[in-house]
Each structure stands twice: as structure tokens, then as C-alpha cells.
Design an enzyme around this catalytic site. Sequence first.
Site, short mmCIF file in Angstrom:
data_model
loop_
_atom_site.label_atom_id
_atom_site.label_comp_id
_atom_site.label_asym_id
_atom_site.label_seq_id
_atom_site.Cartn_x
_atom_site.Cartn_y
_atom_site.Cartn_z
N ARG A 224 0.95 -1.57 0.46
CA ARG A 224 0.03 -0.04 -0.03
C ARG A 224 0.68 1.08 -0.03
NH1 ARG A 224 -5.51 1.35 -0.09
NH2 ARG A 224 -5.94 3.48 0.62
N ASN B 31 -12.42 15.96 -0.84
CA ASN B 31 -13.37 15.10 -1.22
C ASN B 31 -14.85 15.83 -0.98
OD1 ASN B 31 -14.15 13.06 -1.90
ND2 ASN B 31 -14.07 11.58 -0.16
N HIS C 69 -18.94 13.73 -0.74
CA HIS C 69 -19.56 12.72 0.50
C HIS C 69 -20.62 12.27 0.25
CE1 HIS C 69 -19.90 8.59 3.03
NE2 HIS C 69 -21.01 9.91 3.73
N ASP D 17 -8.67 15.11 5.53
CA ASP D 17 -7.67 14.40 6.85
C ASP D 17 -7.25 13.02 6.98
OD1 ASP D 17 -9.50 13.40 8.32
OD2 ASP D 17 -9.27 14.97 10.09
N GLY E 51 -8.38 11.09 8.72
CA GLY E 51 -9.43 9.60 9.28
C GLY E 51 -10.50 9.34 8.06
N ASP F 188 -13.68 9.80 5.95
CA ASP F 188 -14.38 11.65 5.70
C ASP F 188 -15.21 12.36 7.47
OD1 ASP F 188 -15.73 10.28 3.90
OD2 ASP F 188 -15.91 9.22 4.22
#
Length: 204
Positions: free
Chosen positions: A77, A117, A119, A151, A153, A155
Site C-alpha cells: 500500500r 473530497n 461525500h 484529513d 480519518g 470522512d
Amino acid sequence: MSTATPAEPLRVVVLVSGTGTNLQALLDAQGASDPTGRKGYAVVAVGADRPGTGGEERAAGRGIPTFTVRLADYPTREEWDRALLENVSAHTPDLVVLAGFMKLIGPEFLRTHPTINSHPALLPSFPGAHGVRDALAHGVKVTGCTIFWVDDGVDTGAIIDQRAVRVAAGDTEETLHERIKVEERVMFVETVRGLAADRAAWLT
Ligand code: GAR
């Protein structure tokens, strides 16, 4: 370092995993000035985490450079994270926009590139990969979409903007998501235009 009245459009790299209707809205609105005549933004490249996405096709149709960085092509990853960072950095973006990009972004990437982002739910409710399905299953009457700074985390970043959408009787995950995306496309364009017009507020 940027200024409040920039001479150049904000350089934006968009990352996608799917059909790319939000990307399309961003492509259609790019380059426009705001009412005071300050420059807007330019999508300088589009990246995907899998080959053959509609998003990549939309970009290629406009002559915008594209790249694909597949997780399966990297042994770890961390190496995929690094490859994504290198591909994005090659286009020297001011801002990275995740428009339906269904992978988490590594910490070094986030330290390097301001990233937003979207959502398809009203965060902090219903985070994760199934925001529309989870809101519907919970029986909410109003849901919507959220744009936020990414960040480390899931969402959890600072919210930039939100739009509300009423759940209709008989809605399925698909019908509700389509109505959310109508609002989301407008919100995406307004947000990126706003960030381009006022880059001194966030770009250092
Ligand atoms: C959008 O609704 C976006 O919010 C969602 O994927 C859709 C992409 O649509 N993203 C996520 O769920 C990220 N967790 P599009 O490919 O038509 O732009």
C-alpha cells in the site's frame, strides 16, 4: 505562495474511480472568472485507481492528461501511495479534488497537496463507502452531500459546504443518489471556484 488576485487559474488535479459526472461538471465550468474578474481554475490532469473509468474517458476527450495508478500493480500500500503522489505531483497542482475516488489517501500525500473530497451524505452522519445506502436504511427524511478537506480519518475533515436533499417515498439507493449528485455537481463547481477566487485564505 499565492496571492488574493492570482494571475493564473488554480491548478487542479481530479482523482476518480467511476463514471465521473462530478468531474464533468468541473470540466464544463473551468476557466470561468468570478464576478470580480479574478481567474477561476483549470483541471490540469485526471487520475484514476483503475483502468477504463468514465472519468478518465471524459478527461481524455477534452485532451486533458490522464494517468492510472492501480493498487494491484504495487507490492504494498505504501508503494501505491508513493506512486499516486508522484503521478499527481508531476502536474504541480495547487489543489487535489477527489470526485468519487474510492481509496483512502496516504499521510505524505495529504501533507504535500491540499485535498478536498465529496461525500453523498450530510457528514458527520453516514461516513464510509455506503453513505446513501446507510442514510436510507436509517430512515432519515433529509440527507444530502458534503465537501470537506481530507484529513487522515475517514470522512472526518473540516466541512467546506453541504447541500440538503429530501428523501422521497419509494426512493432506492440509486434514485436517491442520482438526486444527491445533481446538488453535488453544483456544490463542487461553486466550491472549487470559491477556493480559486480566495486562494490566499487557504493556500500557503
Ligand atoms: C459521488 O456521489 C461522490 O460523492 C461519491 O461517489 C460519487 C461519484 O459520482 N463518493 C464517495 O462516495 C466517496 N466516499 P461521479 O463518478 O458521477 O462523479
